[in-house]
Scaffold this motif. Structure first.
Motif, mmCIF file in Angstrom:
data_model
loop_
_atom_site.group_PDB
_atom_site.id
_atom_site.type_symbol
_atom_site.label_atom_id
_atom_site.label_comp_id
_atom_site.label_asym_id
_atom_site.label_seq_id
_atom_site.Cartn_x
_atom_site.Cartn_y
_atom_site.Cartn_z
ATOM 1 N N SER A 165 -0.597 5.165 -2.221
ATOM 2 C CA SER A 165 -0.005 6.198 -1.366
ATOM 3 C C SER A 165 1.455 5.891 -1.042
ATOM 4 O O SER A 165 2.211 6.783 -0.684
ATOM 5 C CB SER A 165 -0.812 6.345 -0.073
ATOM 6 O OG SER A 165 -0.577 5.256 0.780
ATOM 7 N N VAL A 166 1.848 4.619 -1.141
ATOM 8 C CA VAL A 166 3.252 4.281 -0.894
ATOM 9 C C VAL A 166 3.978 3.964 -2.196
ATOM 10 O O VAL A 166 5.065 3.363 -2.192
ATOM 11 C CB VAL A 166 3.387 3.101 0.096
ATOM 12 C CG1 VAL A 166 2.943 3.528 1.482
ATOM 13 C CG2 VAL A 166 2.604 1.899 -0.384
ATOM 14 N N SER A 172 -10.120 1.078 -0.852
ATOM 15 C CA SER A 172 -9.235 1.603 0.189
ATOM 16 C C SER A 172 -7.853 0.960 0.053
ATOM 17 O O SER A 172 -6.828 1.617 0.262
ATOM 18 C CB SER A 172 -9.829 1.365 1.573
ATOM 19 O OG SER A 172 -9.800 -0.008 1.897
ATOM 20 N N LEU A 173 -7.844 -0.299 -0.316
ATOM 21 C CA LEU A 173 -6.556 -0.977 -0.500
ATOM 22 C C LEU A 173 -5.809 -0.372 -1.700
ATOM 23 O O LEU A 173 -4.598 -0.158 -1.645
ATOM 24 C CB LEU A 173 -6.761 -2.479 -0.711
ATOM 25 C CG LEU A 173 -7.209 -3.237 0.549
ATOM 26 C CD1 LEU A 173 -7.428 -4.718 0.247
ATOM 27 C CD2 LEU A 173 -6.181 -3.093 1.679
ATOM 28 N N ARG A 174 -6.590 -0.086 -2.712
ATOM 29 C CA ARG A 174 -5.957 0.547 -3.885
ATOM 30 C C ARG A 174 -5.301 1.868 -3.476
ATOM 31 O O ARG A 174 -4.152 2.133 -3.822
ATOM 32 C CB ARG A 174 -7.011 0.778 -4.975
ATOM 33 C CG ARG A 174 -6.453 1.429 -6.255
ATOM 34 C CD ARG A 174 -7.520 1.576 -7.321
ATOM 35 N NE ARG A 174 -8.740 2.223 -6.834
ATOM 36 C CZ ARG A 174 -8.849 3.536 -6.564
ATOM 37 N NH1 ARG A 174 -7.788 4.322 -6.745
ATOM 38 N NH2 ARG A 174 -9.967 4.031 -6.130
ATOM 39 N N ARG A 175 -6.043 2.659 -2.685
ATOM 40 C CA ARG A 175 -5.503 3.956 -2.267
ATOM 41 C C ARG A 175 -4.283 3.784 -1.367
ATOM 42 O O ARG A 175 -3.297 4.510 -1.479
ATOM 43 C CB ARG A 175 -6.576 4.761 -1.528
ATOM 44 C CG ARG A 175 -7.570 5.433 -2.460
ATOM 45 C CD ARG A 175 -8.516 6.371 -1.716
ATOM 46 N NE ARG A 175 -9.476 5.655 -0.886
ATOM 47 C CZ ARG A 175 -10.674 5.275 -1.330
ATOM 48 N NH1 ARG A 175 -11.040 5.540 -2.567
ATOM 49 N NH2 ARG A 175 -11.492 4.622 -0.532
ATOM 50 N N LEU A 176 -4.356 2.778 -0.483
ATOM 51 C CA LEU A 176 -3.235 2.556 0.432
ATOM 52 C C LEU A 176 -1.953 2.222 -0.354
ATOM 53 O O LEU A 176 -0.873 2.775 -0.087
ATOM 54 C CB LEU A 176 -3.580 1.420 1.403
ATOM 55 C CG LEU A 176 -2.486 1.049 2.408
ATOM 56 C CD1 LEU A 176 -2.162 2.223 3.336
ATOM 57 C CD2 LEU A 176 -2.897 -0.168 3.244
ATOM 58 N N SER A 230 -15.632 -1.109 -0.840
ATOM 59 C CA SER A 230 -14.982 -0.191 0.106
ATOM 60 C C SER A 230 -13.567 -0.668 0.392
ATOM 61 O O SER A 230 -12.604 0.114 0.332
ATOM 62 C CB SER A 230 -15.762 -0.156 1.427
ATOM 63 O OG SER A 230 -16.967 0.526 1.257
ATOM 64 N N VAL A 231 -13.467 -1.935 0.704
ATOM 65 C CA VAL A 231 -12.176 -2.506 1.056
ATOM 66 C C VAL A 231 -11.241 -2.465 -0.159
ATOM 67 O O VAL A 231 -10.080 -2.070 -0.060
ATOM 68 C CB VAL A 231 -12.362 -3.959 1.554
ATOM 69 C CG1 VAL A 231 -11.016 -4.601 1.837
ATOM 70 C CG2 VAL A 231 -13.252 -3.985 2.791
ATOM 71 N N GLY A 240 -2.839 -0.869 8.613
ATOM 72 C CA GLY A 240 -2.357 -0.544 7.279
ATOM 73 C C GLY A 240 -0.883 -0.884 7.128
ATOM 74 O O GLY A 240 -0.471 -1.494 6.136
#
Lengths: 622, 214
Positions: free
Chosen positions: B27-28, B20-24, B16-17, B110
């Motif tokens: 996203s930038v 989610s970090l990959r997505r974060l 999960s982590v 984040g």
């Protein structure tokens, strides 16, 4: 016939008068007055006549004989009055005849007088001279009376004369002789009559005998049968009556006893006996201790003090009352006249009339304040124990705080990152919605995951009442392993689980069972803190055992830690005994009391090589 | 040089982590590579782009600290941002002592993480520039003859040509010529620049100064 012989016997004739009367000596008298030969001749004629009498009378029937006797007496003895009464051999009553010399018209009167005389002189020894008034002239008559028949029972003869010498000894002798002859004649006549009668009867009887006998037999038989039947019926009826009487007596007795018993109960028991009407107000009451408050016309809820506090309890009770259902042990609170709190337990059954119409309730109430008090204490104790278990659980969970925090923080971190990512995507000129959707889905998933961890913890920390219910021990083990695995992993311990399939369900409180397992697992992890990492191995094993008293579920927690010494073994389950620095020493003590309350067993054994194994056995449900 | 796209490496055992970090990062606009274990990260080929490592301190097998040590031992230094949970204070202290760039406690914000990543990347970029320049200087220095290195050491020590000549027993003109070669080879526009370069590659400002440490 023998009468002839006796009369022919001269000396016999002479001795009889000598014995009966000493003054009578006919031979001397006769010899002395030898000149009076004419008189002697007359006397001999008389005697011969007398001897002939039976022949004269023979053939006559009995009724004619007394008449003939009187005729003979009157003529021979020149009597003025003669009377005879004799039993009729035919049995139709006494024959009576009277003869008055010269006055045949006076026969009836003479008879009357003679009857009186005869009645007055039934004494057989009274053969003596009497003086009677002459029925015709009224002048005195000298009379003599002689009993007739054996012992004088068959009759009497009375002879009377105007002569002052009457009766002379010879006259008395004659009289006696005649009467003796008359007796014989009468006797013969009676015999004859009887013979005739008997002959006739025999003939008649013979013709009827057979029919009669037959009828008699039939009758007898029938009679016998009826008698037997009747006897049987009567005996049955009697038996029935006797039984009924006994029964009535018994039920009467029972009723009396029952009444008495209830009276005794009502008087001696602390219970209240009561009856209510269709509107549930009291109609009859026997109350102890609440006299002023609980009275006819009142209802339960008028003096209960927990109606507002426990609306649900009362709602259900009222529903039962309205449904006219019986109720048992309904307990409510009230206050005594002195203001102290009391608990009343009441039970009642509905009463209906023969037509099924509801009349009200009848029942008993008891002041159970004392036992409720005891129950409250017991409840408080249980609550205290449950609270202690909860505190120990919380302490145990405290040891898990780091790994629990980690377990919660992981999804929270993921959620935070994904949320930020979404914000970035959405801020773009052309938002990447697919990515946003993916991130949001992950957020949902992770929030659930965090929620589950929290629920698991909260369940263990909840102040929930202890509820024993059928529970799946395998599920309990899995739940605990999920909770404790991160912590075990943090200690660098290899965790192995070997769970038997088809473990029987156990009756228990899943939270408390989780607590016990959690405690055992953390103890195991703690025991391995100081041992080399490669040796740190924790095995959880569940097995199924069929014992004599049924199936048992057994869970073992085996560690490879420092183990325990024999001295420690004895104290392992003691409260406040701990080998952990900062440990509370309550874990195993509480665990054991929990397992005890589940009717199970908790014990520890030392492993052959390293460490210890804790065993937990619980009876399975059948 | 700074045009190279920085790349963020994530090592976390929690999917999960990790995801989610990959997505974060994505996203930038950051390039990101995720690994479930330290070993997987070590096994993966890495380019030369600047970047940073986001590392969960608590990992199964090779731990975050182990990886940090491993990286430190290799020449491939990468700024490390540690992610930790509560109760990991001793580990965190250890990580910081070992040169962790940042230390974030889960759950982190984040933006905080992104800032830390950017900062780390900047530092990595700077460090890389520095390392490249140094390598260049060292390469230039390597082209110097032993005599030229001695002359350079004399120059850096502030000696005059004739002093250097006297020390080596040569003429001043020879030193002058050698000095010109040094300046040329080291691409130093001035003596001051040469001194700075010498300092960076660790040449002792003394004629007898030997080879720099590294």
């Amino acid at each position: 016939m023998n009468s002839c012989v006796s009369y022919a016997d001269g000396p016999a004739m002479e001795t009889t008068p000598e014995k009966s009367n000493s003054s009578l000596e006919p031979p001397d008298h006769v010899v002395a007055r030898s000149t009076d030969t004419a008189a002697l001749r007359s006397q001999l004629r008389d005697l011969i006549a007398i001897l002939a009498l039976p022949a004269v009378w023979s053939g006559r029937d009995a009724a004619g004989i007394p008449e003939a006797v009187l005729e003979v007496l009157s003529s021979m003895l020149r009597l003025d009055l003669a009377y005879i009464r004799a039993a009729d051999p035919a049995g139709s009553g006494p024959l009576e005849t009277t003869r008055v010399q010269g006055r045949p018209d006076l026969g009836s009167r003479g008879r009357e007088i003679a009857s009186l005389l005869a009645e007055g002189t039934t004494d057989p020894d009274a053969n003596q001279a009497l003086v009677l008034p002459d029925p015709a002239t009224g002048e005195p008559l000298r009379a003599t009376r002689i009993a007739l028949g054996l012992a004088g029972h068959t009759g009497v003869v009375i002879a009377a004369s105007r002569r002052s010498s009457f009766p002379t000894p010879f006259e008395r002798f004659l009289l006696q002789s005649i009467i003796t002859q008359a007796e014989v004649a009468l006797s013969n006549a009676a015999l004859m009559t009887a013979l005739h009668h008997a002959l006739h009867s025999e003939q008649v009887a013979r013709t009827d005998a057979d029919t009669a006998n037959r009828s008699k037999d039939l009758l007898n038989e029938e009679l016998e049968r009826r008698v037997v039947e009747r006897t049987r019926q009567v005996s049955l009826v009697n038996q029935e009556l006797r039984r009924e009487i006994a029964e009535r007596k018994r039920s009467e007795e029972a009723l009396r006893e029952s009444e008495q018993r209830f009276r005794d109960y009502a008087e001696t028991a602390s219970d209240w006996l009561w009856e209510t009407g269709p509107d549930h107000s009291f109609t009859r009451l026997a109350v102890h201790g609440f006299e002023g408050q609980v009275r006819v016309g009142a209802r339960w809820w008028d003096f209960a003090t927990d109606v507002e506090e426990e609306p649900e309890k009362w709602r259900l009770h009222l529903a039962a009352l309205e449904a006219h259902e019986p109720f048992r042990s309904f307990t409510y609170r009230t206050s005594r006249p002195d203001g102290s709190i009391a608990y009343i337990e009441t039970s009642g059954k509905p009463v209906f009339d023969s037509g099924g119409r509801f009349l009200g309730y009848r029942g008993i109430s008891t002041d159970v304040t004392a036992s409720v008090g005891a129950e409250e204490v017991e409840k408080a104790l249980q609550q205290a124990q449950a609270e202690l278990a909860r505190v120990v659980r919380a302490t145990t969970l405290g040891e898990l705080a780091a790994s629990i925090a980690h377990e919660i923080n992981q999804p929270l971190a993921a959620i935070g990152a994904d949320a930020n990512a979404c914000l970035h995507w959405l801020a773009a000129d052309r938002p990447d919605l697919d990515s946003v959707r993916e991130a949001l889905a992950a957020i949902v998933k992770d929030s659930h995951r965090a929620g589950e961890v929290i629920t698991r913890i909260r369940t263990l920390l909840a102040r929930s009442p202890v509820v024993h219910e059928p529970c799946d021990l395998t599920e309990v083990i899995r739940e605990v392993l999920t909770l404790v695995a991160p912590e075990i992993g943090r200690h660098g311990i290899a965790l192995e689980a070997s769970l038997a399939p088809g473990l029987p369900q156990v009756m228990g409180d899943p939270i408390q069972l989780q607590q016990v397992l959690l405690n055992l697992l953390l103890n195991a992890a703690e025991a391995m803190r100081e041992v080399a990492q490669e040796r740190r191995r924790l095995v959880v094993r569940s097995t199924f055992e069929q014992r004599e008293d049924g199936p048992w579920a057994v869970v073992e927690v085996e560690d490879a830690g420092v183990g325990f010494s024999e001295a420690e073994a004895a104290r392992l389950f003691e409260a406040f005994y701990t080998t952990k620095p900062g440990g509370l020493g309550m874990g195993l003590s509480i665990s054991r009391s929990i397992i005890d309350s589940h009717l199970g067993r908790l014990w520890a054994t030392a492993n052959p090589a390293h460490g210890a194994t804790f065993h937990l056995a619980l009876p399975g449900m059948r | 040089m700074s045009a190279e796209i920085p790349i963020v490496f994530v090592v976390d055992d929690d999917p999960s982590v990790r995801d989610s970090l990959r997505r974060l990062m994505t996203s930038v606009g950051m390039a990101v590579e995720v690994f479930p274990t330290a070993q997987a990260f070590l096994n993966a080929p890495r380019g030369d782009a600047p970047g940073c490592l986001v590392l969960d301190v608590r990992l199964p097998g090779l731990s975050g600290l182990d990886l940090q040590r491993e990286l430190a031992n290799s020449s491939a230094t990468l700024p490390i941002i540690f992610l930790t949970g509560h109760g990991d204070i001793p580990m965190s202290v250890q990580a910081m002592k070992a040169g962790a760039a940042e230390f974030l406690t889960k759950p982190f914000r984040g933006q905080e993480l992104l800032d830390a990543i950017r900062h780390a990347i900047d530092r990595d970029r700077a460090a890389r520039t520095q390392r490249r320049e140094l390598a260049e200087l060292r390469g230039r220095y390597d082209t110097l003859t032993p005599r030229e290195r001695d002359v350079m050491a004399g120059v850096v020590a502030g000696l005059l040509n004739k002093q250097i000549a006297a020390e080596f027993g040569t003429t001043e003109a020879t030193v002058k010529e050698q000095r010109g070669q040094v300046m040329l080879k080291m691409r130093a526009g001035s003596v001051a620049e040469l001194v700075r370069s010498a300092g960076r590659i660790g040449i002792a400002p003394h004629p007898s100064g030997g080879t720099p440490p590294r």
